[in-house]
Scaffold this active site. Structure first.
Site, mmCIF file in Angstrom:
data_model
loop_
_atom_site.group_PDB
_atom_site.id
_atom_site.type_symbol
_atom_site.label_atom_id
_atom_site.label_comp_id
_atom_site.label_asym_id
_atom_site.label_seq_id
_atom_site.Cartn_x
_atom_site.Cartn_y
_atom_site.Cartn_z
ATOM 1 N N HIS A 175 -3.072 4.566 3.000
ATOM 2 C CA HIS A 175 -3.384 3.236 3.541
ATOM 3 C C HIS A 175 -2.214 2.271 3.402
ATOM 4 O O HIS A 175 -1.443 2.331 2.440
ATOM 5 C CB HIS A 175 -4.667 2.659 2.948
ATOM 6 C CG HIS A 175 -4.742 2.660 1.458
ATOM 7 N ND1 HIS A 175 -5.010 3.796 0.718
ATOM 8 C CD2 HIS A 175 -4.586 1.662 0.557
ATOM 9 C CE1 HIS A 175 -5.026 3.481 -0.569
ATOM 10 N NE2 HIS A 175 -4.762 2.196 -0.696
ATOM 11 N N GLY A 199 0.868 -1.178 0.000
ATOM 12 C CA GLY A 199 0.000 0.000 0.000
ATOM 13 C C GLY A 199 0.900 1.222 0.000
ATOM 14 O O GLY A 199 1.569 1.509 -0.977
ATOM 15 N N PHE A 200 0.952 1.891 1.136
ATOM 16 C CA PHE A 200 1.789 3.093 1.294
ATOM 17 C C PHE A 200 1.480 4.118 0.204
ATOM 18 O O PHE A 200 2.386 4.617 -0.476
ATOM 19 C CB PHE A 200 3.300 2.742 1.287
ATOM 20 C CG PHE A 200 3.719 1.851 2.418
ATOM 21 C CD1 PHE A 200 3.941 2.380 3.688
ATOM 22 C CD2 PHE A 200 3.867 0.488 2.225
ATOM 23 C CE1 PHE A 200 4.318 1.557 4.737
ATOM 24 C CE2 PHE A 200 4.241 -0.349 3.265
ATOM 25 C CZ PHE A 200 4.473 0.184 4.521
ATOM 26 N N HIS A 201 0.206 4.381 0.015
ATOM 27 C CA HIS A 201 -0.180 5.427 -0.926
ATOM 28 C C HIS A 201 -1.584 5.907 -0.584
ATOM 29 O O HIS A 201 -2.302 5.290 0.213
ATOM 30 C CB HIS A 201 -0.103 4.920 -2.374
ATOM 31 C CG HIS A 201 -1.037 3.803 -2.705
ATOM 32 N ND1 HIS A 201 -0.636 2.495 -2.874
ATOM 33 C CD2 HIS A 201 -2.378 3.802 -2.910
ATOM 34 C CE1 HIS A 201 -1.680 1.751 -3.153
ATOM 35 N NE2 HIS A 201 -2.752 2.500 -3.183
ATOM 36 N N ALA A 202 -1.954 7.010 -1.206
ATOM 37 C CA ALA A 202 -3.329 7.513 -1.148
ATOM 38 C C ALA A 202 -3.725 7.844 -2.579
ATOM 39 O O ALA A 202 -2.861 8.032 -3.443
ATOM 40 C CB ALA A 202 -3.404 8.757 -0.270
#
Ligand code: TYD
Length: 132
Positions: free
Chosen positions: A95, A47-50
């Site tokens: 997230h 994830g580690f993104h929006a």
């Protein structure tokens, strides 16, 4: 920050269980894309993104994982451990999915096609974007 969860109805009988996902009914948008994540490892978060505009619903159809949501002000964690639990990831929610069980199949429903330009993959860029 309120995390929107969806309790999906299980249609079961002696033959087993069934869950139906319907656009604009139990899933709160037009579903344009479905993808699923599997073959993950407990110690490899992702994830580690929006997203700027994308709406998504995540469902652990098998196994379990932990979902962290961060709106830039507040962070909340939730365990996805049942095929009848949907979690909404709205736009502008950083997230991270982690602690995958070896059997986890995480299904993601999205209201748009894959578009890398909708991603913010840098946390500082995300914070800057929501404050501007
Ligand atoms: P990515 O979004 O980075 O996965 P995660 O958020 O779970 O860590 O996607 C991994 C790779 O797959 C990346 O190269 C983009 C690509 N991808 C698609 O081509 N289509 C899709 O629908 C998705 C979700 C990803």
């Amino acid at each position: 920050m309120d995390i929107e969860t969806i309790k999906l109805s299980i249609l079961g009988d002696v033959r087993g269980q069934l869950i139906s996902l319907e656009a604009n009914k139990n899933i709160p948008f037009n579903i344009k894309r479905v993808y699923y994540i599997f073959g993950t490892m407990p110690n490899v978060p992702r994830g580690f993104h929006a997203h700027k505009n994308l709406n998504q619903v995540l469902i652990a159809v098998k196994g379990q994982c932990t979902l962290l949501l961060d709106d830039g002000t507040e962070k909340k964690e939730l365990i996805l451990n049942s095929p009848d639990l949907g979690v909404v990831i709205p736009p502008l929610a950083w997230h991270v999915m982690s602690q995958f069980s070896p059997d986890c199949i995480l299904m993601c429903l999205a209201d748009d096609y894959y578009d890398e330009s909708d991603y913010m993959r840098d946390y500082d860029e995300f914070i800057e974007y929501i404050r501007s």
